[in-house]
Design a protein around this motif. Structure first.
Motif, PDB file in Angstrom:
ATOM      1  N   GLU A  10       1.024  -1.254  -0.005  1.00  0.00           N
ATOM      2  CA  GLU A  10       0.058  -0.281   0.083  1.00  0.00           C
ATOM      3  C   GLU A  10       0.940   1.340  -0.062  1.00  0.00           C
ATOM      4  N   GLU A  11       2.006   1.272   0.731  1.00  0.00           N
ATOM      5  CA  GLU A  11       2.838   2.479   0.854  1.00  0.00           C
ATOM      6  C   GLU A  11       3.681   2.796  -0.538  1.00  0.00           C
ATOM      7  N   GLN A  12       3.856   1.506  -1.277  1.00  0.00           N
ATOM      8  CA  GLN A  12       4.514   1.776  -2.458  1.00  0.00           C
ATOM      9  C   GLN A  12       3.471   2.283  -3.610  1.00  0.00           C
ATOM     10  N   ARG A  13       2.218   1.688  -3.469  1.00  0.00           N
ATOM     11  CA  ARG A  13       1.141   2.331  -4.279  1.00  0.00           C
ATOM     12  C   ARG A  13       0.846   3.624  -3.958  1.00  0.00           C
ATOM     13  N   HIS A  14       0.850   4.206  -2.937  1.00  0.00           N
ATOM     14  CA  HIS A  14       0.760   5.490  -2.488  1.00  0.00           C
ATOM     15  C   HIS A  14       1.739   6.360  -2.895  1.00  0.00           C
ATOM     16  N   GLY A  15       3.001   5.788  -2.883  1.00  0.00           N
ATOM     17  CA  GLY A  15       3.958   6.578  -3.430  1.00  0.00           C
ATOM     18  C   GLY A  15       4.114   6.810  -4.702  1.00  0.00           C
ATOM     19  N   VAL A  16       3.871   5.978  -5.549  1.00  0.00           N
ATOM     20  CA  VAL A  16       3.589   6.211  -7.003  1.00  0.00           C
ATOM     21  C   VAL A  16       2.439   7.166  -7.232  1.00  0.00           C
ATOM     22  N   MET A  17       1.237   6.806  -6.650  1.00  0.00           N
ATOM     23  CA  MET A  17       0.333   7.772  -6.863  1.00  0.00           C
ATOM     24  C   MET A  17       0.523   9.166  -6.745  1.00  0.00           C
ATOM     25  N   GLN A  18       1.269   9.496  -5.622  1.00  0.00           N
ATOM     26  CA  GLN A  18       1.635  11.001  -5.433  1.00  0.00           C
ATOM     27  C   GLN A  18       2.398  11.522  -6.512  1.00  0.00           C
ATOM     28  N   LEU A  19       3.344  10.827  -7.092  1.00  0.00           N
ATOM     29  CA  LEU A  19       4.203  11.219  -8.275  1.00  0.00           C
ATOM     30  C   LEU A  19       3.323  11.234  -9.607  1.00  0.00           C
ATOM     31  N   LEU A  20       2.350  10.205  -9.800  1.00  0.00           N
ATOM     32  CA  LEU A  20       1.326  10.357 -10.950  1.00  0.00           C
ATOM     33  C   LEU A  20       0.510  11.634 -10.624  1.00  0.00           C
ATOM     34  N   ASN A  21       0.155  12.125  -9.413  1.00  0.00           N
ATOM     35  CA  ASN A  21      -0.905  13.215  -9.333  1.00  0.00           C
ATOM     36  C   ASN A  21      -0.060  14.453  -9.702  1.00  0.00           C
ATOM     37  N   GLN A  22       1.412  14.535  -9.128  1.00  0.00           N
ATOM     38  CA  GLN A  22       1.947  15.673  -9.518  1.00  0.00           C
ATOM     39  C   GLN A  22       2.188  15.817 -11.188  1.00  0.00           C
ATOM     40  N   ASP A  23       2.283  14.610 -11.762  1.00  0.00           N
ATOM     41  CA  ASP A  23       2.593  14.644 -13.241  1.00  0.00           C
ATOM     42  C   ASP A  23       1.285  15.185 -13.776  1.00  0.00           C
ATOM     43  N   LEU A  24       0.122  14.482 -13.338  1.00  0.00           N
ATOM     44  CA  LEU A  24      -1.120  14.919 -13.752  1.00  0.00           C
ATOM     45  C   LEU A  24      -1.347  16.209 -13.540  1.00  0.00           C
ATOM     46  N   MET A  27       0.410  18.249 -16.287  1.00  0.00           N
ATOM     47  CA  MET A  27       0.024  18.146 -17.523  1.00  0.00           C
ATOM     48  C   MET A  27      -1.300  18.779 -18.023  1.00  0.00           C
ATOM     49  N   TYR A  28      -1.922  18.841 -16.708  1.00  0.00           N
ATOM     50  CA  TYR A  28      -3.155  19.484 -16.806  1.00  0.00           C
ATOM     51  C   TYR A  28      -3.092  21.156 -17.111  1.00  0.00           C
ATOM     52  N   ILE A  86      -2.888  23.337  -9.429  1.00  0.00           N
ATOM     53  CA  ILE A  86      -2.131  24.669  -9.052  1.00  0.00           C
ATOM     54  C   ILE A  86      -1.331  24.203  -7.896  1.00  0.00           C
ATOM     55  N   GLU A  87      -1.759  23.605  -6.698  1.00  0.00           N
ATOM     56  CA  GLU A  87      -0.735  23.535  -5.734  1.00  0.00           C
ATOM     57  C   GLU A  87       0.196  22.331  -5.929  1.00  0.00           C
ATOM     58  N   LEU A  88      -0.296  21.256  -6.637  1.00  0.00           N
ATOM     59  CA  LEU A  88       0.859  20.194  -7.161  1.00  0.00           C
ATOM     60  C   LEU A  88       1.781  20.476  -8.351  1.00  0.00           C
ATOM     61  N   ALA A  89       1.196  21.337  -9.196  1.00  0.00           N
ATOM     62  CA  ALA A  89       1.961  21.637 -10.298  1.00  0.00           C
ATOM     63  C   ALA A  89       3.455  22.282 -10.084  1.00  0.00           C
ATOM     64  N   THR A  90       4.485  21.815 -11.023  1.00  0.00           N
ATOM     65  CA  THR A  90       5.773  22.285 -10.758  1.00  0.00           C
ATOM     66  C   THR A  90       5.983  23.670 -11.893  1.00  0.00           C
ATOM     67  N   ILE A  91       5.085  23.405 -12.756  1.00  0.00           N
ATOM     68  CA  ILE A  91       5.213  24.696 -13.795  1.00  0.00           C
ATOM     69  C   ILE A  91       4.180  25.718 -13.228  1.00  0.00           C
ATOM     70  N   LYS A  92       4.452  26.987 -13.729  1.00  0.00           N
ATOM     71  CA  LYS A  92       3.833  28.117 -13.233  1.00  0.00           C
ATOM     72  C   LYS A  92       2.900  28.862 -14.311  1.00  0.00           C
ATOM     73  N   GLU A 110      10.000  25.647 -22.266  1.00  0.00           N
ATOM     74  CA  GLU A 110      10.440  25.515 -20.665  1.00  0.00           C
ATOM     75  C   GLU A 110       9.569  24.697 -19.706  1.00  0.00           C
ATOM     76  N   ASP A 111       8.207  24.711 -19.956  1.00  0.00           N
ATOM     77  CA  ASP A 111       7.338  23.760 -19.324  1.00  0.00           C
ATOM     78  C   ASP A 111       7.580  22.218 -19.909  1.00  0.00           C
ATOM     79  N   HIS A 112       7.477  22.007 -20.958  1.00  0.00           N
ATOM     80  CA  HIS A 112       7.977  20.522 -21.571  1.00  0.00           C
ATOM     81  C   HIS A 112       9.230  20.169 -20.935  1.00  0.00           C
ATOM     82  N   GLU A 113      10.217  20.925 -20.818  1.00  0.00           N
ATOM     83  CA  GLU A 113      11.468  20.585 -20.243  1.00  0.00           C
ATOM     84  C   GLU A 113      11.555  20.182 -18.852  1.00  0.00           C
ATOM     85  N   MET A 114      10.682  21.250 -18.141  1.00  0.00           N
ATOM     86  CA  MET A 114      10.373  20.810 -16.637  1.00  0.00           C
ATOM     87  C   MET A 114       9.813  19.508 -16.218  1.00  0.00           C
TER      88      MET A 114
END
Length: 180
Positions: A10-24, A27-28, A86-92, A110-114
């Motif tokens: 469960e911890e591994q899945r949650h860690g992966v889901m956190q990464l995926l939510n940031q990527d989501l 991309m959004y 907006i809170e999770l995204a690393t692009i601005k 710049e956004d794609h490269e980030m």
């Protein structure tokens, strides 16, 4: 709810889901920026950029859906509010301004490269920290899509440096790798 037994804790899945939510989220936000530039672009490159960005936001939309579905397949729920994105995204965002067509392209590069840099790290984390090679492979495909979009956009900017004859300035002529 029935427990999920796919070889990940469960911890591994949650860690992966956190990464995926940031990527989501990244991309959004990128699809929003791409669509906005698609609507606002003006100038001699209007038609080219308008069509290119339509292709890009369509592809990004498919990738967003695939990312959200990957989160669901792992037993989680994707983020889905503007606030969360907006809170999770690393692009601005760049609200309140209307840049030139070339600046729009530059910002999207710049956004794609980030996103590419983030995906590289997430691929490593998925495989090494969470032992989820399936998601690492999924993220590799997303990274390759962003690499192609960034390349197309960089190529547009590089094409801006032309002499009045249409030739590239001598100082900018590139030699293929491995050729002297």
């Amino acid at each position: 709810m029935r427990s999920i037994n796919i070889g990940l804790t469960e911890e591994q899945r949650h860690g992966v889901m956190q990464l995926l939510n940031q990527d989501l989220a990244d991309m959004y936000l990128l699809v929003i920026k791409t669509k906005k530039y698609h609507w606002d672009v003006v100038g001699p490159q209007f038609r080219t950029l308008h069509q290119l960005w339509e292709e890009h936001y369509s592809a990004l939309g498919l990738n967003i859906d695939a990312c959200a579905e990957r989160i669901r397949a792992l037993g989680g729920y994707p983020v889905g509010t503007a606030k969360d994105f907006i809170e999770l995204a690393t692009i601005k965002e760049h609200s309140g301004d209307l840049p030139s067509a070339t600046e729009m392209v530059s910002r999207l590069v710049e956004d794609h490269e980030m996103i590419i840099r983030n995906l590289r790290g997430h691929i490593d984390q998925c495989g090494q920290s969470f032992h989820d090679e399936g998601t690492a492979d999924f993220l590799t495909g997303l990274m390759e899509a962003h690499e192609e979009m960034a390349w197309m956009l960089r190529s547009f900017i590089e094409g801006q440096s032309l002499e009045s004859s249409g030739a590239r300035p001598r100082s900018e002529i590139q030699v293929p790798a491995g050729v002297s």
